[in-house]
Design an enzyme around this catalytic site. Sequence first.
Site, PDB file in Angstrom:
ATOM      1  N   MET A  13       0.441  -1.264   0.066  1.00 44.13           N
ATOM      2  CA  MET A  13      -0.171   0.133  -0.037  1.00 44.13           C
ATOM      3  C   MET A  13       0.986   0.994   0.548  1.00 44.13           C
ATOM      4  SD  MET A  13      -3.140  -0.822   2.054  1.00 44.13           S
ATOM      5  CE  MET A  13      -2.696  -1.269   3.686  1.00 44.13           C
ATOM      6  N   CYS A  15      -0.311   4.611  -0.812  1.00 42.80           N
ATOM      7  CA  CYS A  15      -1.007   6.308  -1.169  1.00 42.80           C
ATOM      8  C   CYS A  15      -2.612   5.741  -0.242  1.00 42.80           C
ATOM      9  CB  CYS A  15      -1.554   6.686  -2.294  1.00 42.80           C
ATOM     10  SG  CYS A  15      -2.702   5.249  -3.314  1.00 42.80           S
ATOM     11  N   CYS A  18      -5.116   2.814  -2.146  1.00 40.40           N
ATOM     12  CA  CYS A  18      -4.936   1.460  -1.597  1.00 40.40           C
ATOM     13  C   CYS A  18      -5.518   0.991  -0.377  1.00 40.40           C
ATOM     14  CB  CYS A  18      -3.613   1.328  -0.660  1.00 40.40           C
ATOM     15  SG  CYS A  18      -1.640   1.982  -2.804  1.00 40.40           S
ATOM     16  N   TYR A  67      -1.690  -6.744  -4.436  1.00 41.34           N
ATOM     17  CA  TYR A  67      -1.031  -6.568  -3.207  1.00 41.34           C
ATOM     18  C   TYR A  67      -0.664  -7.786  -2.665  1.00 41.34           C
ATOM     19  CZ  TYR A  67      -3.068  -1.460  -3.800  1.00 41.34           C
ATOM     20  OH  TYR A  67      -3.424  -0.462  -4.200  1.00 41.34           O
ATOM     21  N   CYS A 130      23.680  14.767   6.426  1.00 45.39           N
ATOM     22  CA  CYS A 130      23.294  15.508   6.138  1.00 45.39           C
ATOM     23  C   CYS A 130      23.311  16.940   5.542  1.00 45.39           C
ATOM     24  CB  CYS A 130      21.684  15.033   5.472  1.00 45.39           C
ATOM     25  SG  CYS A 130      21.198  15.241   3.484  1.00 45.39           S
ATOM     26  N   CYS A 135      25.249  15.665   2.825  1.00 49.61           N
ATOM     27  CA  CYS A 135      24.567  15.208   1.367  1.00 49.61           C
ATOM     28  C   CYS A 135      24.578  17.781   1.061  1.00 49.61           C
ATOM     29  CB  CYS A 135      23.502  15.755   1.419  1.00 49.61           C
ATOM     30  SG  CYS A 135      22.732  14.358   2.531  1.00 49.61           S
ATOM     31  N   CYS A 552      14.349  10.792 -35.056  1.00 55.23           N
ATOM     32  CA  CYS A 552      13.521  10.892 -33.764  1.00 55.23           C
ATOM     33  C   CYS A 552      12.543  10.460 -33.560  1.00 55.23           C
ATOM     34  CB  CYS A 552      13.609  12.059 -34.216  1.00 55.23           C
ATOM     35  SG  CYS A 552      15.236  13.229 -33.940  1.00 55.23           S
ATOM     36  N   CYS A 553      12.713   9.978 -31.976  1.00 55.83           N
ATOM     37  CA  CYS A 553      11.095   9.762 -31.490  1.00 55.83           C
ATOM     38  C   CYS A 553      10.860   8.453 -32.136  1.00 55.83           C
ATOM     39  CB  CYS A 553      10.904  10.305 -31.000  1.00 55.83           C
ATOM     40  SG  CYS A 553      10.999  11.740 -30.583  1.00 55.83           S
TER      41      CYS A 553
END
Length: 554
Positions: A13, A15, A18, A67, A130, A135, A552-553
């Site tokens: 789960m 969010c 869910c 799940y 951090c 960081c 391209c693409c």
Amino acid sequence: MSDKQIDLRISGMTCANCTQHIVRALETVHGVKKVEVPGWKSGLATVIAEGDISPEALTDAVAGAGYTASIKDLPALEPIDQAPGNGGSGVDFDLLVIGAGSGGFAAAINASDLGKRVAMINGGTIGGTCINVGCIPSKTLIRAAGAWYAAGHHPYKGVGTKQVSLDWPTIREQKDDLVTSLRQSKYVDVLAAYPDITLIEGHAAFQKDGSVRVGEHTYRSSRYVIATGAMPRMLPFPGLEEDEPLSSTTLMEVEQLPKSLIVLGGRAIALELGQTMARLGVDVLILQRSPRLVPEHEPEIGRAIKEHFEREGIGVITGVQFERLSRDGESRIVHTRVMGQDREFRADQILLALGRQPNTQGLGLEHVGIKLDENGAIVVNEFQQTSNPIIYAIGDVTNNPEFVYVAAAGGRVAAQNALTGTQMPLDLSAMPAVIFTDPQIATVGLTEAEARKGGYEVQVSKVDLVHVPRALAARDTRGFIKLVAEAKTGRLLGAHVLAAEGGEVIQAATLAIKFSLTIDNLTDTLFPYLTQVEGLKLAAQAFTKDVAKLSCCA
Ligand SMILES: Cc1cc2nc3c(=O)[nH]c(=O)nc-3n(C[C@H](O)[C@H](O)[C@H](O)COP(=O)(O)OP(=O)(O)OC[C@H]3O[C@@H](n4cnc5c(N)ncnc54)[C@H](O)[C@@H]3O)c2cc1C
């Protein structure tokens, strides 16, 4: 037959939606009368159903919704107000967090959100590694050095080199200003927004009776989270005291940049700070014990980053056996053996970047039966629980990977599990990792060798950045993207990127791995033109096509 209650442990789960998916899935099972999911973070569902219902029907229904469920069988932990040795209501807090870094803050905020009495004890500067020495200061220095280098101030290039002197004290001061302002906004002000979190300043140590002592005061809590982080590891080389090598912390603080620097180590911190110093004009030599740089990564990445460093004028020697350190006036000397030969290397300063040492000393862990591994890190299970069931540990003090987002995720999981009785695992199955060199090294999932070792039949693709329009437009085609997929299903197992801004590319691959996407899913997805992450689609296409022959693409 009378109704019965079945508690399920649910994973996956992510969010609020869910919870609805789980409720709907369980309600479809014949015999189910009521379903309750107390929130997606709980990892739990409670089902009231007819007495003869099969638990497998419930777990199958959850699996059908995407799940995973298992029948909950929690170890018998006492309710938090009756935890061992705490004398029920005699406790000061529901959760006592030791360490106010990123992990500790995440645990405390989560506990506060659950309405619990929570305190954080901190023995150093608020915010921990951090923000203060990790960081943030390293990344702002990397950016400054990169800009300086890109502007043509290159000590090794000769032609085009501009003779402008570097103002290190200003760069250092700007770094310190950023650290101070972010520490205020991301930690001090955040703490002020949670008046129910008590901050206790001082070093904490567990006592024989299970309480925690800070100075003259003793505190008891129903549950504890240890989040004391780690510090630079100073290996006991002979000559260490005489040489006084720098650590990542002290290097970023020096008054004056050294003229030359030997970096001992070949992983993230060694490479990031080595390249930064070189770009600021320091003559840098990296000495690495393993046969290649970043040895846990794909071998191609280790080889390529060495070449890029050497092209910038950074010396790199691998397979070095360190013997001792010594000093000759202002020169510092590293005595080594390389390919069976004695060799010594001299520089003004030495940076020791050989890993970090978990902060477990003086914590009194022996009094509360907490097991450490051979590196002195606290051993935790997937629920972040230590060998003492009422004490959890998270972040760099544990044997988890040393990243700030892992520490924070651990904090959330530990608080939740400690205070609500859930058994939510810390899910590291799709863990991105970025080394902020230029080009960046960004990886997620299994390397080709790890996948093969794990029993997968794999297929691999690799696209050089010369095929990525964004890289061509930026005139920086250094690097490649390598993908590892399961041959049978096409499921993406790993992505390994060496590219400018590779850290921005890796998150798409992380989502793909987390949600079990296949190579076809990637090739069927629109990627914006011209972006570096388009390289991911090209690497996916490269499993079946020669990307040099695509328009391209296409
Ligand atoms: C140079 C460098 C660069 C980095 N770059 C990155 C990066 O780019 N991305 C990334 O994800 N990670 C990076 N990291 C790693 C990251 O900083 C750590 O993984 C993270 O900060 C660990 O958080 P933590 O909460 O476990 O510990 P910390 O943040 O270290 O917090 C521990 C806290 O506990 C306190 N403490 C220690 N002992 C006691 C005690 N006995 N009693 C009370 N308090 C105590 C300390 O003072 C500290 O405040 C970097 C690290 C370094 C060194």
